[in-house]
Design an enzyme around this catalytic site. Structure first.
Site, PDB file in Angstrom:
ATOM      1  N   ASP A   1      -5.880  -2.997  -2.585  1.00 55.48           N
ATOM      2  CA  ASP A   1      -4.855  -2.794  -1.550  1.00 55.48           C
ATOM      3  C   ASP A   1      -4.187  -4.091  -1.094  1.00 55.48           C
ATOM      4  OD1 ASP A   1      -3.591  -2.221   0.960  1.00 55.48           O
ATOM      5  OD2 ASP A   1      -4.880  -0.469   1.171  1.00 55.48           O
TER       6      ASP A   1
ATOM      7  N   SER B   1       0.834  -1.194   0.000  1.00 54.70           N
ATOM      8  CA  SER B   1       0.000   0.000   0.000  1.00 54.70           C
ATOM      9  C   SER B   1       0.879   1.258   0.000  1.00 54.70           C
ATOM     10  CB  SER B   1      -0.949  -0.059   1.212  1.00 54.70           C
ATOM     11  OG  SER B   1      -1.983   0.868   1.069  1.00 54.70           O
TER      12      SER B   1
END
Length: 294
Positions: A170, A48
């Site tokens: 993500d 991320s």
């Protein structure tokens, strides 16, 4: 342009970078200090926001992540208002972050990145399988930024990103702290930069939140399963990580002041957290060197 003598100052080690959206400014502070000291590792795994920190570390651009994440100028803001959120189905202007920033506003050094001997893996979550994937890109500028975008696309807040015809979100959903992946790579030394305080554990999602995820991602049941079980996987990983740290097998840096919220916008709050990461790495640098020499 390739920075000189790269191989001379590269440590055989794996750097693991946790995500956490704007909490990632702590990591950028820590990495900026390491870059000033010319401390680079042979392998980097970013999740991320950690993937954005990771690529800037490999491209050897101290200050770039900070510039991207902390600014006062309204024209550089990547937050959409509510009306635009409805229209764009995204709370964040991902085109700004992954197209305009690297190509126009805060230029990314693609040449140095692609010429680097460092191996950089970007963690994404495959929406179909619900599994983490550890992706790399050595040539294509657009695909590299797309991988970072996929890795950073938080559920409900950002749209799904298609890479090579596969939907991703993500990386933290399936593997928030890829310590097992780091161990698979096989380097004896592993450095982990976390964005949560000591002892942090993730809570179970509420029943209402689970309902929202099930409705939003009804076409991806395995993704939903990963999201719902994320706290269990995260907390087990933390237990393992703390054990390895206690045994002196890994080096861990984590914030020791209260963390910022994941969508913090306040310039001073973010700068304070960034500076905490910088100062803490400076303070712990001798301990890191000792760990590397063991």
């Amino acid at each position: 342009m390739r920075k000189e003598s790269e191989e001379m100052n590269m440590e055989k080690a794996t750097m693991v970078l946790e995500g956490g959206a704007t909490r990632g400014v702590f990591t950028s502070g820590a990495l900026d200090y390491l870059m000033e000291r010319d401390f680079y590792t042979s392998h980097v795994i970013g999740v991320s926001a950690g993937s954005c920190n990771g690529v800037d570390y490999v491209s050897r651009q101290p200050g770039r992540t900070k510039d991207c994440m902390i600014h006062k100028e309204k024209e550089y803001s990547y937050y959409y208002g509510f009306a635009k959120f409805i229209k764009e189905k995204s709370l964040l202007d991902m085109d700004m972050v992954f197209e305009r920033y690297p190509k126009e506003i805060f230029p990314f050094d693609f040449d140095t990145y692609f010429a680097s001997e460092m191996e950089c893996e970007i963690v994404t979550t495959n929406c179909i399988t619900g599994e983490a994937e550890y992706m790399t890109e050595r040539k294509d500028e657009d695909r590299l930024m797309k991988l970072c975008r996929a890795s950073s696309s938080m559920p409900l807040i950002s749209p799904i990103v298609n890479v090579d015809g596969v939907p991703y979100l993500d990386g933290g959903l399936a593997d928030s702290i890829p310590i097992r992946r780091a161990m698979e790579i096989g380097n004896e030394k592993i450095i982990v930069i976390l964005t949560r305080n000591p002892g942090y554990r993730k809570k179970m999602p509420s029943k209402a939140a689970v309902k929202v995820y099930r409705r939003a991602y009804r076409n991806y049941p395995k993704l939903v399963k990963s999201i719902v079980r994320r706290n269990v996987v995260y907390n087990r990983t933390m237990e393992m990580l703390e054990r390895l740290e206690e045994e002196g097998k890994i080096f861990v840096l984590r914030p020791l002041i209260p963390t910022v919220s994941r969508l913090e916008k306040d310039y001073d709050v973010l700068m304070h957290f960034y500076e905490h990461g910088y100062r803490l790495m400076k303070r712990e640098y001798d301990a890191l060197q000792k760990y590397m020499e063991q």
